[in-house]
Design a protein around this motif. Structure first.
Motif, mmCIF file in Angstrom:
data_model
loop_
_atom_site.group_PDB
_atom_site.id
_atom_site.type_symbol
_atom_site.label_atom_id
_atom_site.label_comp_id
_atom_site.label_asym_id
_atom_site.label_seq_id
_atom_site.Cartn_x
_atom_site.Cartn_y
_atom_site.Cartn_z
ATOM 1 N N GLU A 1 6.426 2.125 4.971
ATOM 2 C CA GLU A 1 7.140 1.164 4.045
ATOM 3 C C GLU A 1 8.055 0.318 5.044
ATOM 4 O O GLU A 1 7.893 -0.813 5.173
ATOM 5 C CB GLU A 1 7.902 1.355 3.288
ATOM 6 C CG GLU A 1 7.084 1.435 2.707
ATOM 7 C CD GLU A 1 8.051 1.645 0.643
ATOM 8 O OE1 GLU A 1 9.160 0.994 1.162
ATOM 9 O OE2 GLU A 1 8.020 2.559 0.101
ATOM 10 N N GLY A 2 8.392 1.472 6.179
ATOM 11 C CA GLY A 2 9.317 0.679 7.351
ATOM 12 C C GLY A 2 8.733 0.262 8.298
ATOM 13 O O GLY A 2 9.104 -0.926 8.948
ATOM 14 N N LEU B 1 6.517 11.669 -0.370
ATOM 15 C CA LEU B 1 7.725 10.022 -0.599
ATOM 16 C C LEU B 1 8.080 9.907 0.647
ATOM 17 O O LEU B 1 7.855 8.731 0.821
ATOM 18 C CB LEU B 1 8.638 10.574 -1.425
ATOM 19 C CG LEU B 1 9.188 9.657 -2.097
ATOM 20 C CD1 LEU B 1 8.516 8.771 -3.094
ATOM 21 C CD2 LEU B 1 10.702 10.023 -2.837
ATOM 22 N N LEU B 2 8.110 10.778 1.672
ATOM 23 C CA LEU B 2 8.568 10.476 2.801
ATOM 24 C C LEU B 2 7.663 9.760 3.860
ATOM 25 O O LEU B 2 8.313 8.625 4.780
ATOM 26 C CB LEU B 2 9.674 11.708 3.213
ATOM 27 C CG LEU B 2 10.661 11.409 4.855
ATOM 28 C CD1 LEU B 2 11.992 10.847 4.263
ATOM 29 C CD2 LEU B 2 10.581 12.586 5.897
ATOM 30 N N VAL C 1 0.633 -1.039 -0.059
ATOM 31 C CA VAL C 1 0.608 -0.054 -0.061
ATOM 32 C C VAL C 1 0.770 1.326 -0.071
ATOM 33 O O VAL C 1 0.679 2.401 -0.853
ATOM 34 C CB VAL C 1 -0.627 0.278 1.348
ATOM 35 C CG1 VAL C 1 -2.036 1.065 1.104
ATOM 36 C CG2 VAL C 1 -1.902 -1.099 1.119
ATOM 37 N N ALA C 2 2.082 1.510 0.974
ATOM 38 C CA ALA C 2 2.677 2.477 0.518
ATOM 39 C C ALA C 2 3.679 2.881 -0.581
ATOM 40 O O ALA C 2 4.091 3.851 -0.872
ATOM 41 C CB ALA C 2 4.155 2.128 2.234
ATOM 42 N N SER C 3 3.936 1.355 -0.977
ATOM 43 C CA SER C 3 4.351 1.449 -2.502
ATOM 44 C C SER C 3 3.736 2.490 -3.602
ATOM 45 O O SER C 3 4.031 3.761 -4.169
ATOM 46 C CB SER C 3 5.632 0.153 -2.590
ATOM 47 O OG SER C 3 6.378 -0.394 -1.939
ATOM 48 N N ILE D 1 4.664 -1.300 -9.661
ATOM 49 C CA ILE D 1 4.991 -2.819 -10.541
ATOM 50 C C ILE D 1 5.583 -3.694 -9.168
ATOM 51 O O ILE D 1 5.063 -4.519 -8.908
ATOM 52 C CB ILE D 1 5.483 -3.452 -11.576
ATOM 53 C CG1 ILE D 1 4.576 -2.657 -12.783
ATOM 54 C CG2 ILE D 1 6.389 -5.000 -11.440
ATOM 55 C CD1 ILE D 1 5.971 -3.290 -14.098
ATOM 56 N N LEU D 2 6.036 -3.162 -8.309
ATOM 57 C CA LEU D 2 6.514 -3.662 -6.666
ATOM 58 C C LEU D 2 5.779 -3.579 -5.945
ATOM 59 O O LEU D 2 5.849 -4.617 -5.564
ATOM 60 C CB LEU D 2 7.949 -2.694 -6.606
ATOM 61 C CG LEU D 2 9.099 -3.488 -5.594
ATOM 62 C CD1 LEU D 2 8.795 -5.369 -5.997
ATOM 63 C CD2 LEU D 2 10.073 -2.796 -5.215
#
Length: 396
Positions: free
Chosen positions: A111-112, A104-105, A90-92, A172-173
């Motif tokens: 993601e972290g 972005l941060l 989700v974060a990506s 895609i990732l």
């Protein structure tokens, strides 16, 4: 008799699925490396801001690894693995739509959290799935997930980013990570592996020896990971390589750390002790001199970097493999992995700026004693832990 024998076999297929979950998570960790110039150009980021975007994921682990170990203990390793992969996906996806640095941060911070859940849950789950004689091997193979994930991300990101742009690559990732979460949800064992862990919480005294392993891991990461980070700069500035050539060579050197993890698994199955294996970190000392000790050749520098990269993978794998030998109870694995994850993240976060300060100040040769002190201290901590882990895994 056959049923009992089957119950004692390690489910390597299930462990491979858990390992792949870690590899996919590590691909997100390094996803900006191959597309960094495109990101900075489109969003107007400075190199410092890009550095924070890249390192924020590791920073989360450095700050809250141990508390997350307790959290995962409460909710279960399998649930936490799936939740972590979903958070990363989700974060990506949100990061792929970023229009500036703050967005972005923030996406990378989320993601972290997901990455930390995955990196604590996976080894705890592997420890419970593997039978006793295979635990060291399974955990040492697990320790290669970062090297494999970063290598795959560098190769795939360069190709896909060139074809679809950096947003396409990240999208895609994100999709791949979501698919991995769905597969894990469907295939991982339900029941005890999914339920919160029963039993008493580990007291501080029970975490002393896992803390020694964590200290060894932190020191090893602190003085080996920055070597690969600095290698492209060294090749360009000292030996005249092009940026593309330096990046390709550095990717190969980074992947060599996976060999160290595989070697630990093989040697543990042959019955070698943690203390004996810890001594394999000492070749890092002459390797550091080859890299930074003087006006050497590029071949010598690459040989030194290769040895240090392999030692990084070897020592990291040894830490994971030794953890079940020093836990008071196996159901302390979540918390023990939380300590190890936090320590490794702290070393990874602080190492590159420390090396940068030393290189800009006293100069590159001053990195030789820095690396030497860190490795000797790390090996010393592993030798102490090896005395505690008096037994070794059964040989083949």
């Amino acid at each position: 008799m056959d049923t009992q024998s089957a119950q004692q076999r390690t489910p390597w297929g299930m462990i491979s699925l858990v390992y792949l979950g870690g590899v996919v998570a590590a691909m997100s960790l390094g996803k900006f490396a191959p597309v960094g110039p495109a990101v900075t150009a489109e969003l107007g980021l400075s190199l410092s801001q890009l550095g924070w975007v890249i390192s924020t994921v590791v920073g989360v682990g450095a700050a809250v690894g141990l508390p997350f170990g307790y959290l995962i203990r409460r909710y279960g390793s399998e649930r936490s693995l799936v939740a972590g992969l979903v958070l990363i996906a989700v974060a990506s996806a949100a990061g792929a739509g970023a229009d500036g640095y703050a967005w972005l941060l923030a996406a990378r911070a989320v993601e972290g959290v997901g990455y930390l859940l995955v990196t604590i849950a996976c080894p705890a789950l592997i420890l419970r799935l593997a039978c006793e004689r295979d635990r060291g091997t399974a955990l040492s193979i697990w320790a290669t997930f970062v090297a494999v994930g970063l290598g795959a991300s560098t190769l795939a990101g360069g190709v896909i980013g060139a074809a679809l742009g950096w947003r396409g690559w990240i999208g895609i990732l994100a999709g791949l990570t979501l698919v991995m979460a769905l597969v894990a949800q469907a295939r991982l064992p339900r029941g005890s592996a999914r339920q919160p862990v029963a039993g008493p919480l580990p007291r501080a005294r029970a975490l002393a020896w896992p803390g020694g392993l964590a200290a060894a891991f932190c020191l090893a990461a602190l003085v080996t990971i920055p070597v690969v980070v600095l290698l492209p700069t060294l090749l360009v500035e000292q030996f005249g390589h092009s940026a593309a050539s330096a990046g390709a060579v550095s990717s190969v050197i980074s992947l060599l750390s996976a060999l160290g993890g595989v070697a630990v698994g093989m040697l543990l199955r042959r019955g070698l002790s943690v203390g004996v294996l810890a001594l394999a970190g000492l070749p890092t000392l002459p390797a550091a001199w080859l890299m930074f000790g003087g006006e050497g050749s590029p071949q010598a520098a690459l040989a030194g970097a290769a040895v240090i990269s392999i030692a990084n993978g070897f020592l990291g794998a040894l830490v994971f493999a030794a953890l079940p030998l020093v836990l008071e109870r196996l159901d302390h694995a979540d918390v023990g992995n939380g300590i190890v994850a936090q320590a490794g993240s702290l070393g990874s976060l602080l190492g590159p700026p420390l090396f940068g300060l030393v290189a800009e100040g006293p100069g590159l040769p001053a990195l030789v004693p820095v690396i030497s002190v860190g490795i000797v201290a790390s090996v010393g901590a592993l030798l102490l832990v090896g005395r505690k882990a008096a037994r070794t895994l059964p040989s083949s």
